[in-house]
Design a protein around this motif. Structure first.
Motif, short mmCIF file in Angstrom:
data_model
loop_
_atom_site.label_atom_id
_atom_site.label_comp_id
_atom_site.label_asym_id
_atom_site.label_seq_id
_atom_site.Cartn_x
_atom_site.Cartn_y
_atom_site.Cartn_z
N LYS A 1 54.85 -2.08 -5.73
CA LYS A 1 53.92 -2.49 -4.67
C LYS A 1 54.27 -1.72 -3.41
O LYS A 1 55.18 -2.09 -2.68
N LEU A 2 53.54 -0.62 -3.18
CA LEU A 2 53.87 0.21 -2.02
C LEU A 2 52.67 0.30 -1.08
O LEU A 2 51.52 0.37 -1.52
N ARG A 3 52.94 0.26 0.18
CA ARG A 3 51.94 0.52 1.20
C ARG A 3 52.65 1.27 2.31
O ARG A 3 52.80 0.76 3.42
N PRO A 4 53.13 2.49 2.02
CA PRO A 4 53.95 3.19 3.00
C PRO A 4 53.14 3.63 4.22
O PRO A 4 51.94 3.83 4.14
N THR B 1 67.37 2.36 9.78
CA THR B 1 67.39 3.11 8.52
C THR B 1 68.07 2.30 7.42
O THR B 1 67.66 2.35 6.27
N LEU B 2 69.08 1.50 7.80
CA LEU B 2 69.84 0.79 6.78
C LEU B 2 69.28 -0.59 6.45
O LEU B 2 69.78 -1.26 5.57
N THR B 3 68.24 -1.04 7.17
CA THR B 3 67.74 -2.40 6.91
C THR B 3 66.29 -2.40 6.41
O THR B 3 65.68 -1.36 6.31
N PRO B 4 65.74 -3.61 6.15
CA PRO B 4 64.54 -3.80 5.33
C PRO B 4 63.46 -2.72 5.33
O PRO B 4 62.71 -2.60 6.29
N GLY B 5 63.41 -1.95 4.26
CA GLY B 5 62.27 -1.08 3.99
C GLY B 5 61.89 -0.05 5.03
O GLY B 5 60.85 0.57 4.93
N THR B 6 62.72 0.14 6.05
CA THR B 6 62.33 1.07 7.09
C THR B 6 63.28 2.25 7.16
O THR B 6 64.42 2.18 6.74
N LEU B 7 62.78 3.36 7.70
CA LEU B 7 63.55 4.59 7.81
C LEU B 7 63.17 5.23 9.13
O LEU B 7 62.00 5.49 9.37
N SER B 8 64.15 5.44 10.00
CA SER B 8 63.84 6.10 11.28
C SER B 8 63.64 7.58 11.02
O SER B 8 64.55 8.24 10.54
N LEU B 9 62.46 8.09 11.34
CA LEU B 9 62.22 9.52 11.10
C LEU B 9 62.59 10.35 12.31
O LEU B 9 63.26 11.36 12.18
N ASP B 10 62.12 9.93 13.49
CA ASP B 10 62.39 10.74 14.67
C ASP B 10 62.16 9.93 15.93
O ASP B 10 61.48 8.92 15.90
N ILE B 11 62.75 10.42 17.01
CA ILE B 11 62.56 9.80 18.32
C ILE B 11 61.91 10.85 19.20
O ILE B 11 62.33 12.01 19.19
N SER B 12 60.87 10.45 19.95
CA SER B 12 60.17 11.44 20.76
C SER B 12 61.13 12.03 21.79
O SER B 12 62.10 11.41 22.20
N PHE C 1 59.63 6.82 15.78
CA PHE C 1 58.72 6.96 14.66
C PHE C 1 59.44 6.49 13.40
O PHE C 1 60.47 7.03 13.05
N MET C 2 58.88 5.48 12.75
CA MET C 2 59.55 4.91 11.59
C MET C 2 58.67 4.94 10.37
O MET C 2 57.46 4.73 10.44
N HIS C 3 59.30 5.20 9.23
CA HIS C 3 58.61 5.16 7.96
C HIS C 3 58.92 3.81 7.34
O HIS C 3 60.07 3.39 7.33
N THR C 4 57.88 3.12 6.86
CA THR C 4 58.15 1.83 6.24
C THR C 4 57.54 1.80 4.84
O THR C 4 56.54 2.46 4.57
N VAL C 5 58.19 1.06 3.96
CA VAL C 5 57.75 1.03 2.57
C VAL C 5 56.51 0.16 2.40
O VAL C 5 55.62 0.46 1.62
N TYR C 6 56.45 -0.93 3.15
CA TYR C 6 55.32 -1.82 2.99
C TYR C 6 54.84 -2.29 4.36
O TYR C 6 55.54 -3.01 5.06
N LEU C 7 53.63 -1.84 4.73
CA LEU C 7 53.09 -2.21 6.04
C LEU C 7 51.94 -3.18 5.86
O LEU C 7 50.94 -2.88 5.22
#
Lengths: 141, 158
Positions: free
Chosen positions: B84-87, B110-121, B128-134
């Motif tokens: 079940k993905l909704r990235p 990055t280390l907690t629920p389904g999220t990944l920090s991609l970059d900071i402006s 900017f964060m990548h999440t597995v389920y939005l």
């Protein structure tokens, strides 16, 4: 006896999390999802195994070393994930087609590699953005 | 931060007096030193240090629980036959100003629920964060703001 149970539980748990991270690498559809599977599980898995080893030896200097390794892993793994993600985005690695939202699109300036809050003009964006908009033809790859 | 240094010195002094540098003695010395420092600085305004130690411990506890929860959730997603993905990549406006607080926040995300920090402006205003389920972008931003960011703001900028 009790210590052995705890040690076995910790090391087995760590190994299971790491195996699942490996399975996640195979099953996830794109690079960013694969990273969110591996960055977390790698840290927790290694942490649990280190903790198990430290409890097994039950020696102060091994506890401090295990703790230091865990802290350094927690500090460095997310930085590595951030750098890989950023490089991949610039290099044109596509996001999975099921991705519902991409707020990064249009915010990277290709000439300076800066990430800006304002929208960047079409001709100064990284490859990923250009591929996503087929009508932009003024960019020669 | 000089109070932290003083507290560590008191812990070492305690261990030296009892003659054993076992971790338990050092920890007990730290606790004792904390109490003593709290007693002798109680006269005036409570220094920042005494609010920080419980905050750090609370943050650490919440973080470790979240780390475990994140991994169990991730394991559930990986093992289910139809993942079940909704990235999504979501821009989250930051209220934190200090650089170390931002680094800590993005590392923890990055280390907690389904999220990944991609970059900071580049201007340090947006993460900017990548999440597995939005589910809902607004809800996602609100959750982040009320959780770690509020704690970190208290810790670094209070």
């Amino acid at each position: 006896m009790l210590r052995e149970v705890v040690v076995v539980g910790l090391i087995l748990g760590g190994a299971i999390f790491m195996a699942l991270a490996g399975l996640g690498m195979l099953r996830m559809p794109d690079l960013f999802l694969r990273m969110s599977s591996s960055a977390k599980a790698g840290t927790l898995g290694a942490g649990l195994i280190l903790l198990g080893a430290a409890i097994h030896f039950d020696n102060f200097s091994i506890y401090t070393r295990a703790l230091a390794i865990i802290i350094f892993l927690m500090l460095t793994a997310p930085v590595a994930a951030h750098m890989i993600g950023r490089a991949a985005y610039f290099d044109g690695v596509p996001l999975w087609e099921g991705t519902v939202q991409d707020d990064l699109r249009g915010h990277y300036r290709a000439s300076t590699h800066a990430l800006e809050t304002t929208t960047i003009p079409q001709n100064d964006r990284p490859i990923t953005d250009i591929e996503a908009d087929p009508e932009t033809s003024d960019f020669d790859r | 931060m000089s109070l932290l240094l003083l507290n560590i010195l008191l812990a070492i002094a305690w261990a030296a007096l009892t003659g054993s540098f076992e971790p338990v003695d050092l920890l007990f010395g730290f606790g004792l030193g904390y109490l003593v420092l709290w007693l002798i600085t109680r006269m005036g305004k409570t220094p920042k240090y005494f609010r920080q130690i419980p905050l750090v411990l609370g943050l650490l506890g919440v973080f470790l629980v979240d780390l475990l929860r994140a991994n169990i959730r991730m394991a559930g997603i990986i093992l289910s036959p139809h993942m079940k993905l909704r990235p999504a990549v979501v821009a989250v406006p930051l209220i934190l100003k200090s650089e170390s607080a931002i680094i800590l926040l993005s590392n923890m995300m990055t280390l907690t629920p389904g999220t990944l920090s991609l970059d900071i402006s580049t201007d340090r205003n947006t993460l900017f964060m990548h999440t597995v389920y939005l589910d809902d972008p607004e809800e996602f931003k609100r959750q982040l703001l009320t959780g770690y960011e509020r704690r970190l703001k208290e810790l670094f900028e209070a």
